[in-house]
Each structure stands twice: as C-alpha cells, then as structure tokens.
Design an enzyme around this catalytic site. Structure first.
Site, PDB file in Angstrom:
ATOM      1  CB  SER A 125      -3.287  -5.645   4.726  1.00  0.00           C
ATOM      2  OG  SER A 125      -3.277  -5.235   3.387  1.00  0.00           O
ATOM      3  CE  LYS A 155      -4.319  -8.111   1.906  1.00  0.00           C
ATOM      4  NZ  LYS A 155      -5.997  -8.161   1.861  1.00  0.00           N
ATOM      5  CE  LYS A 164      -4.015  -4.266   0.042  1.00  0.00           C
ATOM      6  NZ  LYS A 164      -5.311  -4.926  -0.621  1.00  0.00           N
ATOM      7  CG  ASP A 194      -4.915  -8.104  -1.857  1.00  0.00           C
ATOM      8  OD1 ASP A 194      -5.346  -8.529  -2.988  1.00  0.00           O
ATOM      9  OD2 ASP A 194      -5.684  -7.553  -1.121  1.00  0.00           O
ATOM     10  CD  GLU A 210      -6.762 -10.381  -0.502  1.00  0.00           C
ATOM     11  OE1 GLU A 210      -5.957 -10.812   0.384  1.00  0.00           O
ATOM     12  OE2 GLU A 210      -7.818  -9.756  -0.244  1.00  0.00           O
ATOM     13  CG  ASP A 269     -11.036  -8.791  -1.677  1.00  0.00           C
ATOM     14  OD1 ASP A 269     -12.049  -8.508  -1.490  1.00  0.00           O
ATOM     15  OD2 ASP A 269     -10.042  -8.101  -1.286  1.00  0.00           O
ATOM     16  CE  LYS A 274     -11.668  -6.790   1.729  1.00  0.00           C
ATOM     17  NZ  LYS A 274     -11.078  -6.038   0.605  1.00  0.00           N
ATOM     18  N   GLY A 302     -10.972  -7.068   5.304  1.00  0.00           N
ATOM     19  CA  GLY A 302     -11.096  -5.409   5.992  1.00  0.00           C
ATOM     20  C   GLY A 302     -11.072  -4.385   4.739  1.00  0.00           C
TER      21      GLY A 302
HETATM   22  O1  OSB Z   1      -7.939  -5.653  -0.806  1.00  0.00           O
HETATM   23  O2  OSB Z   1      -8.057  -6.559   1.058  1.00  0.00           O
HETATM   24  C1  OSB Z   1      -8.075  -5.476   0.185  1.00  0.00           C
HETATM   25  C2  OSB Z   1      -8.001  -2.195   2.109  1.00  0.00           C
HETATM   26  C3  OSB Z   1      -8.859  -1.444   1.177  1.00  0.00           C
HETATM   27  C4  OSB Z   1      -9.502  -1.957   0.248  1.00  0.00           C
HETATM   28  C5  OSB Z   1      -9.001  -3.333  -0.187  1.00  0.00           C
HETATM   29  C6  OSB Z   1      -8.411  -4.057   0.595  1.00  0.00           C
HETATM   30  C7  OSB Z   1      -7.775  -3.536   1.771  1.00  0.00           C
HETATM   31  C8  OSB Z   1      -6.596  -4.120   2.409  1.00  0.00           C
HETATM   32  C9  OSB Z   1      -6.577  -3.545   4.116  1.00  0.00           C
HETATM   33  O3  OSB Z   1      -6.017  -5.009   2.254  1.00  0.00           O
HETATM   34  C10 OSB Z   1      -7.411  -4.302   4.848  1.00  0.00           C
HETATM   35  C11 OSB Z   1      -7.564  -3.854   6.432  1.00  0.00           C
HETATM   36  O4  OSB Z   1      -6.547  -3.765   6.969  1.00  0.00           O
HETATM   37  O5  OSB Z   1      -8.827  -3.328   6.568  1.00  0.00           O
HETATM   38 MG    MG Z   2      -7.868  -7.760  -1.339  1.00  0.00          MG
END
Ligand code: OSB
Ligand code: MG
Length: 385
Positions: free
Chosen positions: A150, A176, A178, A204, A229, A254, A278, A306
């Site tokens: 991510s 991914k 953001k 995402d 996402e 999510d 998650k 994650g």
């Molecule tokens: O939305 O998936 C998410 C990290 C913290 C809170 C929300 C998210 C995320 C990530 C990183 O996208 C996921 C990771 O590498 O642990």
């Molecule tokens: Mg997410």
C-alpha cells in the site's frame, strides 16, 4: 497430534484459565511517513495484549490507531474498554474456550478492534498449548502468500514513481495507491504509463468521496484497476451499490465491512464484489474466517488488509491469507516496508511472497528486549479470586 478445525476448540474442552493480562503500549517508528486521505502516520502506537494462563501465554495485537481517523476506535479507547469492560467479563468465567470469547463479550457493543486483540491472545495461548499453528487451525491451504504493498499519498508525482519503482524491484506483486480528491486520476495515469502494463494496480480512498463523485470515479475505469477500495463513507452501503452501477471497476469494501452479517448484506445489495478482510475491524480471526467462508460460498474473492501491524499481527494475518478464497495479493508487506526493527523476527519478501508461520499459535516469538525498549506504558490486570 491430530489437527482440529474451526469451530472445534483448539485445546481442551474446558478452555483456558487466564490468570493475568499484560497490556503493553509500544511506540514504533515507521521507516517513512504514511499518508492517507484521513491523516499522516509517522509512528505506530501499538497496544499489545499478553495473556498469561494456566496452559501458557499468548499474544494479541490491537490494530486501533493512535487517533480515531480510520474508524471510531483508537488505542487509548481500546485499552480502556479492554481493562474496564472486556477483562472483567472474561475473568468472570473460570475456564473459557476461545470459541466462546466473542459470545461472552457480545453484550458490549462495537469495540471490535479491542475484542479482536483479546481474542487473538486467547487463540494464540490455546493453540500454543495444543501445539497447533493458527494457519492449520483456520484451514490454510498454502505455505506462503502473495504480497502487495500500500503506497501512501506523496508530495509529488516523481516521489510516487520512485516509491512504486522501489517496491516493484523488491518483488511486490501488486501496488495499491492511496487516493483522495486532488490525488487520483493523475497519479494513477502516471503510474500506469511509467511501469509495464501488466502490473496489478488498485486504489484505496478510505471513504474520501461521495456519490456525487461517481462520474469522476468512473474516469478510473480506463486504467484497468483491479478494484477501488472504500470510495464512500463506511455507513453508505446503498450509495456503494449505486456507484457500482456507474463504474466498471470492481468496488471493494474495507471500512464498511464490520462483521459477517454486514458482509452478507453488502454482497446481497451489490455494494461490493470484492472484500478486504481485516480481522481487527471485524472483531477477530474467527469472525474473519467466517467472512472468508461466506464469500467463498458466494464466489466473492477476498484479500487480507493490513493496519501497519508489527510482526505479531502480521504473523496472524499471513496465516489467514493462506486460506483458499484469498485470491488477490494482500497488504501483507514485509517488515522492512514498515519498521527498521520489528518486534519479532522480520517477515522477509521472497519472490513476492511471505512464508506462512508453521509453529504453534501465531508461530512467531516476541523479542522481549526490543519490546522493552519501545514500551511507553505497561499494566498488568490480574484475576481476582
Ligand atoms: O485502509 O487499508 C487501509 C493502513 C492503516 C489504516 C488503513 C489502511 C492502511 C493501509 C496499509 O492501506 C496497509 C498495510 O500495509 O498494513
Ligand atoms: Mg483500506
């Protein structure tokens, strides 16, 4: 030893008698700031739940973040709920099997990340004493899992291309990005143009858009993304269903998916065609496995999300991601994507994959010296009587 499967108990029928629970807070710096549509993370404030029971010990990691920005839970709140509302109910039982933990805690509404952390520690303790791995218990069918990464919102496009290039060189199988309003079409277009067309790419939004942005989001269709996402707010399942009729790119949820019941509703409404699982968000690994099963039955692919976990949470996530319907690479990146020094032996990317721990319980050992050095507070709650 014969392997037991969900929902049978992993240990003795009488379960675990927990004598004390240590609540440890650690502050662990991230290798680089991680920016999302909801904020910037520079270090991870992690609550570790360490149960000490009659049949041994177990570890859980609470994924609630320092501030309630991703969802309503946050680390201080989770710790308070665990101490004042969850542990008294658990200690009121003499012995308690992990498959009964969620039922005992059900009168407490919400607080799923807090519940998940406690259940995870219970599960680890019972599985360690039974000599069974979490992966085997959950029904894993692989010994390693495909990993994605991510990539946070950056200050500039060149910085983004640099980061993506580095991750691809390291072997990550899926990128991914953001996104948020003002950082979406342009970064996605440039990444698509810069790297081989075959790379797996998804975005995402962490709920940063509204249904009024539907046409704008449909402009992402041209980039052949695996999925979008959580484009819209957590509560807006119907709006996601409407959006899914306007965009061709599959919608993945999510934040919205807080339980197996909501997962079923979202799928049946057409709000999503992929789910990010998650365990912390849904109240634990047992609920997460149920969501896996119901998605498998409905042919909805899932992947493991994650929350910037340490090696403790990562070990368990990788075990979960080894189940058969985890058909897309997860956000289960290697330890060095997050931390210079993890609190377990590091998870290392090999050919774009992480090995599934095979030892008892979560299958990793906590490095006590490292944890001690990062500890910001420690409390031990004991059973009375
Ligand atoms: O939305 O998936 C998410 C990290 C913290 C809170 C929300 C998210 C995320 C990530 C990183 O996208 C996921 C990771 O590498 O642990
Ligand atoms: Mg997410």
């Amino acid at each position: 030893m014969t392997e037991l499967r969900r929902p049978t108990s992993p240990a003795t029928a009488s379960g675990l008698r927990v004598e004390a629970v240590e609540l440890r807070r650690i502050a662990i710096p991230l290798v680089a700031p991680f920016r999302t549509s909801f904020g910037v993370e520079r270090q991870r404030d992690v609550l570790l739940v360490h149960v000490l029971g009659n049949a041994g010990e177990g570890w859980g990691e609470c994924v609630a973040m320092e501030e309630p920005l991703y969802s309503s839970e946050y680390a201080d709140g989770a710790q308070r709920v665990i101490e004042e509302h969850l542990l008294p109910r658990l200690f009121a039982q003499d012995h308690l099997d992990v498959t009964d933990v969620a039922r005992v805690l059900a009168p407490i509404r919400g607080h799923r990340m807090a519940k998940a952390a406690v259940e995870m520690a219970w599960l680890d303790a019972q599985l360690r004493s039974a000599g069974q791995s979490l992966a085997a218990y959950l029904g894993a069918t692989r010994t390693s899992v495909e990993c994605g990464v991510s990539v946070g919102i950056m200050d500039s496009i060149p910085q983004l291309l640099d980061a993506v290039g580095t991750y691809l060189e390291q072997g990550y199988r899926r990128i991914k990005l953001k996104v948020e309003p003002g950082w979406d079409l342009e970064p996605v277009r440039t990444v698509r143009e810069h790297f081989p067309s075959g790379i797996l790419l998804q975005v995402d939004a962490n709920a940063a858009y509204t249904l009024a942005d539907a046409d704008h989001l449909a402009a992402l269709d041209q980039f052949d993304l695996l999925l979008i996402e959580q484009p819209l707010p957590q509560e807006e399942l119907l709006a996601h269903a409407k959006l899914a009729k306007v965009v061709r790119t599959p919608i993945c949820l999510d934040e919205s998916i807080v339980s197996a019941a909501v997962a079923t509703e979202a799928i049946e409404m057409g709000a999503c065609s992929v789910i990010n699982i998650k365990p912390g968000r849904v109240g634990g690994y047992l609920e997460a496995a149920q969501i896996h099963d119901l998605c498998l039955a409905r042919q909805v692919p899932v992947w493991c999300g994650g929350m910037l976990e340490t090696g403790v949470g990562r070990a368990a996530n990788v075990a979960l991601a080894a189940l058969p319907n985890f058909l897309l690479p997860g956000d289960t990146s290697a330890s060095d994507r997050y931390f210079r020094q993890d609190i377990t032996a590091p998870f290392i990317l090999e050919d774009g994959r992480l090995a599934v721990p095979s030892g008892p319980g979560i299958g990793v050992e906590v490095l006590r010296d490292v944890v001690d050095g990062l500890t910001t507070s420690r409390r031990v709650v004991r059973r009375v009587g």
